[in-house]
Design an enzyme around this catalytic site. Sequence first.
Site, PDB file in Angstrom:
ATOM      1  N   GLU A   1      -1.965   5.453  13.725  1.00 51.76           N
ATOM      2  CA  GLU A   1      -1.588   6.597  12.824  1.00 51.76           C
ATOM      3  C   GLU A   1      -1.826   7.972  13.747  1.00 51.76           C
ATOM      4  O   GLU A   1      -1.106   8.876  13.564  1.00 51.76           O
ATOM      5  CB  GLU A   1      -2.616   6.400  11.535  1.00 51.76           C
TER       6      GLU A   1
ATOM      7  N   HIS B   1      -9.831   1.549  -0.839  1.00 51.47           N
ATOM      8  CA  HIS B   1      -8.419   1.601  -0.549  1.00 51.47           C
ATOM      9  C   HIS B   1      -8.000   0.653  -1.805  1.00 51.47           C
ATOM     10  O   HIS B   1      -8.141  -0.465  -2.176  1.00 51.47           O
ATOM     11  CB  HIS B   1      -8.287   0.664   0.671  1.00 51.47           C
TER      12      HIS B   1
ATOM     13  N   PHE C   1       1.300  -3.225   4.623  1.00 50.00           N
ATOM     14  CA  PHE C   1       1.782  -4.416   5.090  1.00 50.00           C
ATOM     15  C   PHE C   1       3.074  -4.779   4.904  1.00 50.00           C
ATOM     16  O   PHE C   1       3.776  -4.356   3.999  1.00 50.00           O
ATOM     17  CB  PHE C   1       0.815  -5.543   4.469  1.00 50.00           C
TER      18      PHE C   1
ATOM     19  N   LYS D   1     -10.200   7.670   1.621  1.00 45.32           N
ATOM     20  CA  LYS D   1     -10.276   6.109   1.191  1.00 45.32           C
ATOM     21  C   LYS D   1     -11.868   5.715   1.665  1.00 45.32           C
ATOM     22  O   LYS D   1     -12.570   4.784   1.098  1.00 45.32           O
ATOM     23  CB  LYS D   1      -9.671   5.084   2.016  1.00 45.32           C
TER      24      LYS D   1
ATOM     25  N   HIS E   1      -3.248   7.789   6.133  1.00 45.25           N
ATOM     26  CA  HIS E   1      -3.372   6.261   5.496  1.00 45.25           C
ATOM     27  C   HIS E   1      -4.817   5.938   5.529  1.00 45.25           C
ATOM     28  O   HIS E   1      -5.545   5.365   4.774  1.00 45.25           O
ATOM     29  CB  HIS E   1      -2.258   5.561   5.872  1.00 45.25           C
TER      30      HIS E   1
ATOM     31  N   CYS F   1       0.823  -1.199  -0.218  1.00 38.82           N
ATOM     32  CA  CYS F   1       0.016   0.048   0.002  1.00 38.82           C
ATOM     33  C   CYS F   1       0.926   1.078  -0.091  1.00 38.82           C
ATOM     34  O   CYS F   1       0.239   2.345  -0.135  1.00 38.82           O
ATOM     35  CB  CYS F   1      -0.898   0.097   1.226  1.00 38.82           C
TER      36      CYS F   1
END
Length: 405
Positions: A306, A332, A391, A327, A295, A163
Amino acid sequence: MPIPRAVITGYGCISSLGNNAPETWAGMTEGRNGISPVNPSELGELSISRAGAVQRDLSKVFEPRLMRQYDRVSLLAILAAREALAHSGLEITEELSPRAGSIIGIGNCGWEAVEEGYVRSLLERKRRSKIFAVPRVMPSAPTSSVSMHLGLKGPSFGVTSACSSSNHAFAAALQHIRSGLADVMVVGGAEAPIMFGILWAWEALRIVAPGPCSPFDLNRRGLVLGEGSGVVVLESLEHARARGATIHAEFAGAGSSADASDLVIPSPTGPEQALRSCLQDARLNTGDIDYINAHGTGTKANDAIECTVIRRVFGEQAERLSLSSTKAMHGHALGGAGAIEMIACIGALNENLVPPTINFETPDPECALDVTPNHAREREVRAVLSNAFAFGGLNSVVALKKFVD
């Protein structure tokens, strides 16, 4: 010797919110929901029923020959790149071509070709795959496609870091401009994950929301996947000035890091390092930043970490920040997420308007920042950050600021 400055002179996008950058930005500022039902697959049933799908019929845009040669993810990248180049007003001449390159980030691969192979083999009992399966499935295919369609003969390659792929692509392009290896970089990201195999795999992780995606909300239940592509034309300031280009933003800096801890469980250490590195590289103070495109996936752990990291880095300045996750509107888009969100960052800078985090109902004490709930907000936006925490613990943050000559 001063470091060469890099500026954005054009941008393009295709997403579930629109077929181009203006439509996508309008959808963001209106707080529009771009999530729609997922079409059934002949390969099996899915519990994931909704995603942010591009609505444009690509078969009406590309001739049949190109539809056979290119995977969906490459076609999306081509559309965004074409728009970005046209928007920039730049002509790729024979003289410029070796100094103009392309970097496209992608998290997966050309999965459409993979699934067509499964259908041919397992359902249709065909003896061999389609002839273009290998070049269609390559993670570098979007970059190759963009370079060929635009005539870019300079440094060109793909970037893949889940991502964070788009932001790492932007960071790599920035270094090419700063180092003098290129005058122009057509850079961004793309993803087309609304395929049975990818959705089936995401089901197993149990982090896909059964309903709306609600980043930072106390009752958030996960992410919603999306597809699309965003691309910008990045030029050295010297090159942009020489041709009298319109400059939409300055690409101020980038920072990257690795958690080096866990494949799927986020850690605050890596994101904090990436944020601090980005601010240092961009020569910006925490007080210079007005907006952070988060994010913000909508998962319990990611959103809370975050916000914790932002408070660590910004201290008291965190109270005056505007934060949002787009998002919730476009889904996403994994490796393409940062590129679509770049449109939000450029729009915020140019219009002094922060897009919202939709589907927000109940504040979460662990996310006690101004997340711009449900409605866009006008405010002065001098500089922005865009976060991408992937990830595998691969993190990348980029910084843009208003261009001042």
